[in-house]
Structures are given as C-alpha cells and as structure tokens.
Motif scaffolding. Sequence first.
Motif, mmCIF file in Angstrom:
data_model
loop_
_atom_site.group_PDB
_atom_site.id
_atom_site.type_symbol
_atom_site.label_atom_id
_atom_site.label_comp_id
_atom_site.label_asym_id
_atom_site.label_seq_id
_atom_site.Cartn_x
_atom_site.Cartn_y
_atom_site.Cartn_z
ATOM 1 N N PHE A 185 0.831 -1.205 0.000
ATOM 2 C CA PHE A 185 0.000 0.000 0.000
ATOM 3 C C PHE A 185 0.867 1.257 0.000
ATOM 4 N N ALA A 227 -2.218 4.993 -4.460
ATOM 5 C CA ALA A 227 -2.019 3.600 -4.845
ATOM 6 C C ALA A 227 -1.264 3.525 -6.168
ATOM 7 N N HIS A 254 -1.906 3.363 3.870
ATOM 8 C CA HIS A 254 -1.599 4.003 2.591
ATOM 9 C C HIS A 254 -0.766 5.249 2.892
ATOM 10 N N GLY A 310 -4.972 -3.333 -3.878
ATOM 11 C CA GLY A 310 -5.072 -1.926 -4.254
ATOM 12 C C GLY A 310 -6.042 -1.701 -5.384
ATOM 13 N N TYR A 311 -6.423 -2.770 -6.068
ATOM 14 C CA TYR A 311 -7.407 -2.710 -7.159
ATOM 15 C C TYR A 311 -8.334 -3.902 -7.003
ATOM 16 N N THR A 359 -10.202 1.415 -6.681
ATOM 17 C CA THR A 359 -8.841 1.365 -6.142
ATOM 18 C C THR A 359 -8.877 1.794 -4.689
ATOM 19 N N SER A 360 -7.755 1.627 -4.000
ATOM 20 C CA SER A 360 -7.735 1.799 -2.553
ATOM 21 C C SER A 360 -7.513 3.231 -2.094
ATOM 22 N N THR A 361 -7.205 4.159 -3.000
ATOM 23 C CA THR A 361 -7.045 5.563 -2.593
ATOM 24 C C THR A 361 -7.894 6.446 -3.500
ATOM 25 N N TRP A 410 -13.586 1.725 -1.140
ATOM 26 C CA TRP A 410 -12.773 0.502 -1.079
ATOM 27 C C TRP A 410 -12.851 -0.119 0.306
#
Length: 820
Positions: free
Chosen positions: A287, A291, A707, A755-756, A772-774, A792
């Motif tokens: 992370f 991302a 993150h 992350g995806y 996605t994670s951000t 996410w």
Amino acid sequence: MARVFRWLLRLVSAALVLSVLAVLVVYYLASRSLPDYDNTRPTAGITGDIEIVRDNAGVPHIFALSDRDAFFGLGYAHAQDRLWQMMLLRRTAQGRLSEMFGERTVRTDTLLRRLDLYPLAVQSVEAQDAATLDALEAYASGVNARIDEINADSLGRGAPEFFLFSAPVAPWKPADSIAIVKLMALQLSGHLNEEVLRARTSLLLDDAARLADILPDMPGQGTAALPDYASLAPGAPGPTRSARADLPPFWPVAPRGLAGASNGWAAAPERSAGGGTLLANDPHLGFTAPAIWYLARLQLQSGGVIGGTIPGIPAVMVGRSEKLAWGLTSSYLDDQDLFIEELNPDNPEEYRGPDGFRPFVTRKSIIEIKDAPAVTVTLRFTDNGPVLPGSQFDLAEITPPGHVVSLSWTALSPRDTSMTAAMGLMTAGSVREAIEVSAAYVAPSQVLTLIDRDTIGMKLVGTMPRRDANHQSQGRLPSPGWIAANRWQGVLPYSANPGFLSPSGGIVGNTNNKILDRPFPLHVSFDWGDSQRVQRWQALMQGRKVHTRESFVEAQLDTVSPAARTLLPLIGRDLWFTGEAAPEGTPERQRRRALDLLANWSGEMNEHLPEPLIYAAWIRALQDRLIRDDLGPLADAFTHVEPLFIERVYRDIDGASAWCDVIRSAAEESCTDIARLALDDALVWIDETYGTALESLRWGDAHQATHDHPVLGDVPLLRQFVNIRQSTSGGDHTLQRGRTSGDDPNPFLNVHGAGYRGVYDFADPDSSVFVTSTGQSGHFLSRHYDDLGQLWRRGEYIPMSLDEDLARAASVGITRLVKP
C-alpha cells in the motif's frame, strides 16, 4: 508594563499574520499544480483532436481518432495526476534516487545499478513489435506535452513534492516505461530472499529434517529432499546477528512474505445466473498513497478498453475490452537462482566456470549524490548474472571466504517483450488469442485469468527457466555456479507453461496456491504464496450451482480465515473448558476469558471484533515460542505465521512436535505447555498495548491499512495530510487479504493487499465494477486523492462502463487537446 504588553501583542500578531501568509503562499504554490480538467489546449505532436472526459470519480475516458493519439492522451492524463509518482518510479529503476534524496538512498541506487535494469530496458526497446513501439513513443510524447505545459505556464512544477525535492524532470522515453515493468518484476519476485533464508536456517538447525517444518513445501508430489547447505557452500559463516536489518528508503525488493500476491477466478456461462462469463480479480501490492493503480478507459480502433493502469506504462494491465476481460495473480514461478562463484585465488578479477577460470565482465557506474561526493561503483557480471555484494540480502552470512554470489533472473533480459504482450491483450478478441499473444511475456511471471463472451481460461505467462534434472538444490538453495548441472540451460517453451481452457467444472481460479503437481524441473515452483485462502475460495465456489456478479463480489470481500478455523482447535484442544475457576485479575482468569471468546468465534476477521486480535497475537507468540530457542536472532526473519508449520507441529507430522521442547531448559515441555505460555504472552502484550478489556478490543484498530506517502509519510504535520489510514477487516489468510507488517511495535498493520478490485460480467458488461484503494490523483489537495478509499474500505465499487454517454453525463471536466 502596558508598553511591553503592547509590543508583545504586536509581535505575536505579526507572527500570526506571517504564518498565515506563509501557509497561503505554500497553498498557492501547491495548488498551482492541480490540473484543470476542463480545458482546451493546442498541442503539438497529435494527428487529431483528443478528448479526455473525466467522470465523477476522476477516471479519464480518452477518445481519439487513432490509437496513437489515444496513447498520447493516456500519457498526458497520467502526467496530470501522477507525475511525481512516475518520476519516482523512473528514478528508482535508473538507480538515480540519490540525486534527489542524498546519501540515504545510495544503497538502493547501488542495487539497481548492479542489476542493470535500466540499460536492459533501453536494449529491450528494439525488441518490441511495431505497434507497441508506436504506442510507447506516443505515450512518451503525451507525458512530455504535460511537462512542457507545466514549464510554460508555471504550473507549480507539476506536483507539490517537486518544491521540496528539487531536480530537473527529464523528458519521458519509451525505455522508461519498460524499466518500470522491470521494476515491478523486481518488487514481485521473492525467491532470492527465500533462498537466502533457507540457507541461513539450514546452517543453524542441528536436525536437518526440521527444515521441512519451518520452511514447508506445499503439499503434493514432485519434491525431493534438500541437501544440507553446508555441503554446497563449505565454510559459509552462518547467521551472526538479528535478521531484521533496516532497509533504505525506496528499497525495491519486498521483504519476505510481502512480494506479489492476488486473487483471480472466473465462471463459464453454465455456472453464471445471467448466462454470461464472470471474472473477479484483485491484485495485491504494497500500500502507498497514492495507490500504484490508476483507473482509465481508452477508445482504440479495436474498441473500448477499461481497467487498471500503472502510471508510466501505456497499457491497461487488468480490466476488460468489449470482447475480453483479464486479471493477473502472482504465479510464484521460481524465476531467480543464486550462485556461489569461486574467485581465482591468484586473480580476484576472475571466477571459476565449468572449464576453468574466466574474467568478470566489469563496468564502472557513477552515482551522483545530493550534497555529497559522487560514488563510483564497479559492476561485475558472470555468465550466471550480476554479482551482488555480501552487504545486501545477508549474503555475507551464506558466502564462503573466497567466493561471491551472482543472480540469474528471467527479468535480466535485453530482449524483454513483456510490454508487447501487455499491449496485445488490449486488442485480443478471444481467450485463445489472448493466450497466444501472451507468449511474449518475460517477467514478471503471472497467472492470467481470462474470459470472453463464452469461454474461460487460465495461463501462466512469463519465461520459465530450464534447469537440469541433476541440479544440486533444484533451485531452492544457492548453488555452486561452476557446476554445469546447476546452471540454467536456457528457457522452456511457452507450451510448458501450465494452463486451463474451458474446464469441465466451469470455474477456474488462483489465490497464489500451488496450481499443479509436476516433478522437477517442470515443477514451476517449490514456494507458493497461499495454502489457506484457496480452501475458503473452493468452499465458496462449490457452495453455489451458479454465480452472479454479487456472489463474486461477496467472495472477493470474504473475511473468514481458514487458518484460524484449522489452528485454533489444534493448539487449544487441551485448553478449552479446562482448569479451575480463577479470581478476577489473575492471569488464569484472563486466559479463561480469552478462550471463551475464541471458542464461540467463527474465524471471521471482522474489524469490529476482538477475537481476531486475540487469535493473531496468540498464534504469533506461539510461533515465536516454538522457534526462538532453535534459531535465536534468526527467528526475527519469520515475521509472519506459517500455518503449515503450526499444523505440522501440533499434528506431530514427521516428528515436528520436537519444536515444542525448549532446548535450553531441563524440563521437557509439551505442545500444550507452549500453547498456554504463548497465550499468556499474547494477553500480556495486548494489555500493555491496548490496556482495555478483551471484549472491548477491535481488530480494526490494530489492522489499519497504511496508505502512506513514500516520501512525506514520516514528516511531522505533513503526514497528517498525505497518509491515508483506514480500519480494515481481513488478514493474512483471508480472501479479502490484508497482509500484516509483522514488525514491532505494530505487527498487525495492514500493509499489503488489494489496491485494485474488479468484477466483470459479460451477461451485462456495463454492470461491471472496479475500485482502487485511494483515488485517482497523486496530489494531496485534490478531492480525488482519497475519494475512492472510503468506497474501497466499505467494500463498494464504482461502475466500469464503456458507455460514452454515461461518462460524459457524469463528467467533472473535459480536457481537449487540439491540433495547433
């Protein structure tokens, strides 16, 4: 006194005003680099007008009249949102971080120079096919168009970080994109670390049979006994210190257990409620903020394609087109071997080959360092590959005097056509065609999961080394490099890569588990990334006759730990519901309270529950208790619990219960004794760390997704703005995988995961979803820096549609690049 007070008031007021002005100036300079998404700009180097339509999540939908212009638009969009990230990736691959960050990154630069990744990327440019080379050049032109725009219009240098770490931004080149692919291959490869750890452990253990316990092979056929490492490398000194060395910033090799992972599975039409094929994929990486993934849609002449891209690379790496969808999982192919090279005692510039001593190939490389003199590094290469210094990867501890270590690795190819394969996937029209074009993959090796309208398939892609059947260690330990049988014999044909097409059960999947049983040397790997998640996946897939997009999403977000369900009954079998009543406040009472909670727990690693934290702390303390007296400081290298090891010990497989007896004590401890002591250790740690009642604990407080900004994440005050922390469910062995750090003082931080996420449904393609994670932007002042992160975290997605009208209707701006 009044006069002094007035002057103090004036001074304080002036300081406050100056502080506010300073903040405003900083904000103004930083905000100048925020891209204007609603803009029309004359742009040289394009053959027709380009439109970049950004939907309300910041996802660019790129429309152009030619493929070349579409890739130009992607390069421009990447540079708008992620220029700092792209430059950082390029500098890492080039071994030029120290020009910006000074002496603290010299070790990182030295490693990348020794591996020679960037020169190999430059050589690989000519190996691409014509269409890929054209796309690489167009993409680079798009990136450079944005850089020129930043310079011409004084747009805050393109990203706030450039104000703090000043360095010229060189024009983007096609080789830069290929170098990032090679850098990703390095981050996804873990066999180098695995070989070193196996060698170090072998040198320590009194009973060689115990090596198969602590570093177990995955169950199955095709595994032979390992030789004692001391017999391969006589005189190797062995471990002499703690295994946890501090790594320099931007170290590109993931620590053990934190290399690539991922999940991917597909269902055929007969297993789908909607009558179309289904695919779910969530690649796992470390992370960061932002991302590594960037969502994008390209409208190519062959049709639309949408999914996850990596800034710096002009390809949709995971996603779908109108005819095909594809996902990637780490294959765990053994694509790295370490070799012990004997130096000529009369001439250290020569090393021993099968036919006698021969000279190293050498080259000087100068590393420029900010605020310090430059360093000249002598690069050395053998027939087996580059020579690595003993100071890295703990190689000095496994290298006999008068020897050095070299590395063979498939990514060290001067004709790496992985980029051509990635580009070919975007235009492939069927599963069979996708498998065919993927023959060009070299590294990183991946398992490719595929669907078209009516077919599903899976194929391991990437170059497989050809090893001799008489290899002394079968590639699992560093081996003498002068023995011909240990050396690579070229590569295997693509037809040897395992694959599955239209299986009879109608479902294929991979959770980094062992995918086949073939004897060495066609074995693929002895080390795999998962022995647990696959059990839960199989149960979920077999629990339904047909699946839907929603059932695939449910599986992707599943947080039940099969490891917990297996191990708790084993380690607690003599502890459950036993013992005398104990008064409040005693260790015995606290132990009973913990056992009562765990006895009624389903194994779900839910962020709101206390049981996952109690279990994780117990099992971690248990493994440390089992191995610490045998391995000493080397036990620190085993940062994550290995469920197969714990199971072997508590089932006493091949005498593995011997680990329970503490060597340095006179008494003979049982496995029940160690389990009880470990639980007490865990409860003491929990009390010291959280200081609350067990029932009030939350797994999510310990298991926060980290993150963090790779440069500013440790800077006081700034880190509050650039780091993204989220309470999360899941764990090391759940399908919703949240790999823990394993390092004190916060061993359960979630540092590596999906992350995806994407789920594609060809019964209704525009109902497909991804996230996605951000967020899309790398600019911490942008609302798109973290807006996808909360979705996410909650297990939500955004639409993954190729409907142009929908993208335009929900757009937050349209960037038009027009011919001047």
